[in-house]
Enzyme design. Sequence first.
Site, PDB file in Angstrom:
ATOM      1  N   HIS A 264      42.465  41.857  40.911  1.00 17.57           N
ATOM      2  CA  HIS A 264      43.684  42.526  41.360  1.00 17.57           C
ATOM      3  C   HIS A 264      44.900  42.076  40.539  1.00 17.57           C
ATOM      4  O   HIS A 264      45.601  42.889  39.940  1.00 17.57           O
ATOM      5  CB  HIS A 264      43.908  42.232  42.852  1.00 17.57           C
ATOM      6  CG  HIS A 264      45.107  42.897  43.430  1.00 17.57           C
ATOM      7  ND1 HIS A 264      45.024  44.073  44.143  1.00 17.57           N
ATOM      8  CD2 HIS A 264      46.421  42.583  43.405  1.00 17.57           C
ATOM      9  CE1 HIS A 264      46.243  44.444  44.518  1.00 17.57           C
ATOM     10  NE2 HIS A 264      47.113  43.551  44.079  1.00 17.57           N
ATOM     11  N   GLU A 265      45.093  40.767  40.482  1.00 18.26           N
ATOM     12  CA  GLU A 265      46.243  40.260  39.716  1.00 18.26           C
ATOM     13  C   GLU A 265      46.050  40.540  38.227  1.00 18.26           C
ATOM     14  O   GLU A 265      47.024  40.794  37.503  1.00 18.26           O
ATOM     15  CB  GLU A 265      46.452  38.764  39.983  1.00 18.26           C
ATOM     16  CG  GLU A 265      46.716  38.393  41.454  1.00 18.26           C
ATOM     17  CD  GLU A 265      47.829  39.192  42.118  1.00 18.26           C
ATOM     18  OE1 GLU A 265      48.797  39.568  41.426  1.00 18.26           O
ATOM     19  OE2 GLU A 265      47.715  39.465  43.336  1.00 18.26           O
ATOM     20  N   HIS A 268      47.519  43.876  37.519  1.00 20.69           N
ATOM     21  CA  HIS A 268      48.985  43.801  37.387  1.00 20.69           C
ATOM     22  C   HIS A 268      49.352  43.229  36.007  1.00 20.69           C
ATOM     23  O   HIS A 268      50.282  43.695  35.346  1.00 20.69           O
ATOM     24  CB  HIS A 268      49.568  42.878  38.462  1.00 20.69           C
ATOM     25  CG  HIS A 268      49.658  43.485  39.841  1.00 20.69           C
ATOM     26  ND1 HIS A 268      50.359  44.634  40.100  1.00 20.69           N
ATOM     27  CD2 HIS A 268      49.152  43.089  41.038  1.00 20.69           C
ATOM     28  CE1 HIS A 268      50.288  44.913  41.404  1.00 20.69           C
ATOM     29  NE2 HIS A 268      49.553  43.992  41.992  1.00 20.69           N
ATOM     30  N   GLU A 294      50.976  48.715  41.674  1.00 20.25           N
ATOM     31  CA  GLU A 294      49.812  48.531  42.548  1.00 20.25           C
ATOM     32  C   GLU A 294      48.662  49.452  42.135  1.00 20.25           C
ATOM     33  O   GLU A 294      47.499  49.121  42.334  1.00 20.25           O
ATOM     34  CB  GLU A 294      50.236  48.765  44.004  1.00 20.25           C
ATOM     35  CG  GLU A 294      49.268  48.269  45.046  1.00 20.25           C
ATOM     36  CD  GLU A 294      49.115  46.743  45.114  1.00 20.25           C
ATOM     37  OE1 GLU A 294      49.850  46.013  44.415  1.00 20.25           O
ATOM     38  OE2 GLU A 294      48.234  46.291  45.862  1.00 20.25           O
TER      39      GLU A 294
END
Length: 501
Positions: A264-265, A268, A294
Site C-alpha cells: 500500500h505505502e 503511494h 489512494e
Amino acid sequence: MPDPLSALRDHLAPIEDLKTAAAVLAWDQETFMPDGGADARAHQLSTLQSMAHERFASDTTGELLDRAAETVDDPESLDTAASLVRVTRREYDRARRVPSSLVAELSGAISEAKRAWAQAREQDDFPAFAPHLERLIELTVEKAEAIGYEHEPYDALLTEYEPGLTTPDVASTFATLREDLVPLVDAIAEAPQIDDAPLHGSFPQEKQQAFGERVLSDLGYDFDRGRQDVCAHPFTTAFAPGDVRITTRYDESFLPSALFSTLHEGGHALYEQGIAPNLARTPLADGASLGVHESQSRLWENHVGRSRPFWRHYFPLLQEAFPDALGDTAPEAFYRAINRVAPSLIRVEADEVTYNLHVMLRFELERGLINGSLAVNDLPRRWNEAMDDTLGVVPDTDTNGVLQDVHWAQGAFGYFPTYTLGTLMAAQLMEAIRDDLPSLAPCMAEGAFAPLLDWLRTHVHQHGRKLTAPRLLKRTTGQDLSADAWLRYATTKFGALYDLS
Ligand code: ZN
C-alpha cells in the site's frame, strides 16, 4: 529582473522548503524521536508551518501570481507555467479567505482535541472528548463559511483534499456503490467462509522485511531515492522526488499486516517518485488529490498484490522465506485467504470489500455534524446503529467504535471519503490499463511490473498536481468518477471466490 514566472517560482521555492523541513520533523517524530522530544517538536513544527503559511498567504504571492498569470495564454493548459499559476491561485485564494486568527484558534483546538481524544480512546470515555469535538466542528464550520461553497459547508472541506469534487458528487457516487455493495456483502456473509489459517503462524520480522524489500524493488520503488522504517501507523512521506520514504509495521504472528501495508505505502511512494523532477519545490510536486493518491496505493495493494498472477510469481519465494508456516499451503488456499471478506469493527483492519462501508458511514456522519443535522452527543448511538445496519456488527466500546480514528480530532473533516474515492478510481484506471496492456496478467505472473509502472508514470505520476481527479479520470479513462468499474471488479472477483450465483 527575472521573468514573472521565474520570480513566482523563486518566491514559492523556499516556502516549499519550509513545508518539507516540517515534513522531515514529522517523519522523525513518528519513527525515531524519543517521547521526551514531543513538546519541543510541537513548537518546531508549528513555527515552520506558520512561517510557510504567512509567506504563502502574503500580498507578495498575490502580486507575483497576477504578473505570472499575464504571461499564460491558456490558463487550463497542462504546461508547467499555466498549471503552476492555476494551482497556486487555487491554494492562495483558499489560504487568504481564512483569517489568521481562525487558523491559530483551530490549530490550538486541534492540539487539545488530539490529546483529549488519545485519553478518551484509552479510557473509553467519549463524553470527555465530546466538548473538544463540538468546539472543532464550530471552528471548522466557521472556516468553511470563510472559504465559501457551492452546495453546503462540507464542500469547502472536501475540496481541500479533493479539488473539483462536490458533496453531491460524492453522495451520489456512494449511493450507487451502496446499492450493489450491501447485497454483495450480505451474499458473502451467507456463503461458506474462507479459511485464513495460512496467514496465522510464525513469520520472523527480518524475513518479512527482506521479502517486502524484494517486492518493493521489483515493483520499481527506488531505494536510492527512499527508505523504509518501522512505525505504528504506516505512512508515506516525500521530501523531494529523490527522497520518498515509507514506513511499515510487523506482526510476527500474522503475515498480511506488514505485507499489504508495504504494498500500500509502496503504491503511494511509486507515485511520489514518479513526479516530474522539474516540478520540485513548487506546489505542483504532490499528488493530484488524496483520492488519486489512494488510487495508486489501492491499485498496487489490491489489483496487483491480491491477484493470482502476482502470487503465481511470488508464492514460491514466500514459501522459501517461511517454510515452517507456509511449506504445506497450496497457492490457491493462500490466494483465497488474503482475499477473505468478513465484517469487522475497525476500519484499518477491514478487507477490500467491507472497507468501503466503514468509509461511507463516516462520510454520512461527518456531513451531518458539519451541516448541523447530527449533534455530537448523538454520535456514538448513530455510529453503532449505522454499524449494525451496514455491517451487522456493533462495537462493545466507543474505543472500538466512534473513537477509533484520529481524523476528527485532527480537524480533518472531508478526508474520509477520499479512501473510497481512491478505491473507485483505481478500478477505473485498471480497466483503462487492461485495454492498453492486454499482456498485463502474464507480465505480472513473471514478476515484470515495468509495463504497468510505465503506464502509470505516463498517465498519472509525472503530472503531479497539474490535474484534478475529475480531469485526470477524463483524460485517462474517458469517464467521470463512477462506482461501476469497482463494482464490476468486486462482483467478478468475490463472486468467484465465494461461489455466488
Ligand atoms: Zn493510503
